[in-house]
Design an enzyme around this catalytic site. Sequence first.
Site, PDB file in Angstrom:
ATOM      1  N   TRP A 133       0.829  -1.206   0.000  1.00 48.96           N
ATOM      2  CA  TRP A 133       0.000   0.000   0.000  1.00 48.96           C
ATOM      3  C   TRP A 133       0.858   1.247   0.000  1.00 48.96           C
ATOM      4  O   TRP A 133       0.472   2.270  -0.587  1.00 48.96           O
ATOM      5  CB  TRP A 133      -0.976  -0.040   1.173  1.00 48.96           C
ATOM      6  N   ASP A 134       2.020   1.207   0.638  1.00 49.77           N
ATOM      7  CA  ASP A 134       2.946   2.334   0.559  1.00 49.77           C
ATOM      8  C   ASP A 134       3.409   2.549  -0.879  1.00 49.77           C
ATOM      9  O   ASP A 134       3.482   3.684  -1.365  1.00 49.77           O
ATOM     10  CB  ASP A 134       4.166   2.083   1.453  1.00 49.77           C
ATOM     11  N   ILE A 135       3.752   1.462  -1.549  1.00 52.80           N
ATOM     12  CA  ILE A 135       4.232   1.585  -2.929  1.00 52.80           C
ATOM     13  C   ILE A 135       3.131   2.119  -3.836  1.00 52.80           C
ATOM     14  O   ILE A 135       3.338   3.039  -4.634  1.00 52.80           O
ATOM     15  CB  ILE A 135       4.752   0.226  -3.425  1.00 52.80           C
TER      16      ILE A 135
END
Length: 409
Positions: A165-167
């Site tokens: 989700w960060d990416i």
Amino acid sequence: MAAPLSGLRVVEVSAFIAAPIGGMTLAQLGADVIRIDPIGGNIDYRRWPLSPEGTSLYWTGLNKAKRSVALALNRPEGQEIARALICAPDEKGGEDAGILLTNLPASGWMSHAALSAHRPDLIMLRLIGNPDGSGAVDYTVNSAAGFPTATGRGEEPVNHVLPAWDIAAGLYLATGLLSAERTRRRDGRGQEVVLSLADVAFASVANLGYVADVQVNGAVRPPMGNELYGAFGRDFPTADGRRVMIVAISNRQWRAIGKVTGLAEKLAMIGPMLDVNLDEEGGRYEARHAIAAVLAPWFARHPLAEIARLFEGSGILWGPYQDFGQLVREDPRVSTANPMFAEIDQPGVGRILAPAVPLAFSGTPRPEPTPAPRLGEHSDAVLAEVLGLSAAAIGKLHDAGIVAGPEER
């Protein structure tokens, strides 16, 4: 030729993964991304893994191609310089500057209201945790997104180590920034764009059909190990103790498996026996255990190298399981044979293999990967270039502890 985003200037005040990936993506496409950190580095500056010299391989990996400025952000004088850098126009009158990317609490001097008072056409990209503004990180969002309970083979949830989700949020930030910049070019209007990390995850869950599956079918995807949901795909151990993943989505791929393994006739018998249509993905999924029972002995008799030779050019979708060491030592896709990769000299680390942006444009040569800066490496140059400060004025800021140059190890 000019890089696609040449001339665009972005100021990044960030930490950890999402915003740094967004900024790095823009920088690798040619934007001038100026990362501002507190003197001594932000909370992510020494995060593992580390080089023998103590340099964060994590930080350097996420900040390639940027310029680094170190300021005393806890002091009004440092905040004023940061504000000036964010709001400063570019040489052409401001259309390619006045952009802030951040995933830090944007309050006080760094709020959109405060900054846009100095530059009404300011573009600000801001990542938050939950839609209501409460805190969240990839690990806490992922635990709620359903994927850990559908991963593994049993009842206990399994977290993946990839910060997916960060990416994804980082790439959304880059896309949102370019969208806002295009809007400003069209009508001169700046704006604040807010992205919730949780929204990134839950939008992905819905886009992949899992929300609708619950609503329409009352179905909750169970943990299935390494099996592919809705089609045939799973892992098999090989004769030499390795494992491979094999997938058949199209009928062509399905037929190729039977042809290469010599098991086409035996596989064809499964359909009538189980009363399923093996020419459909759903039929192969329903018959997955019987298919695996036929294929498993074949993989168990062949070592990985022989499987690779037999599968080459066959149309079969497959891949070996590799740890990070095997990936680096054995896979030509992570080497200079892949034009995305080149060797760079990274300060504090040494000579390493590094990727450029994965995008390849037919009209623009792919840029060479550029090392991450040393913390504060460009402080003096940026203050002189963007704010027009003299060497004497910059020297006084150093003496007062407001600005720091490159950290020496």
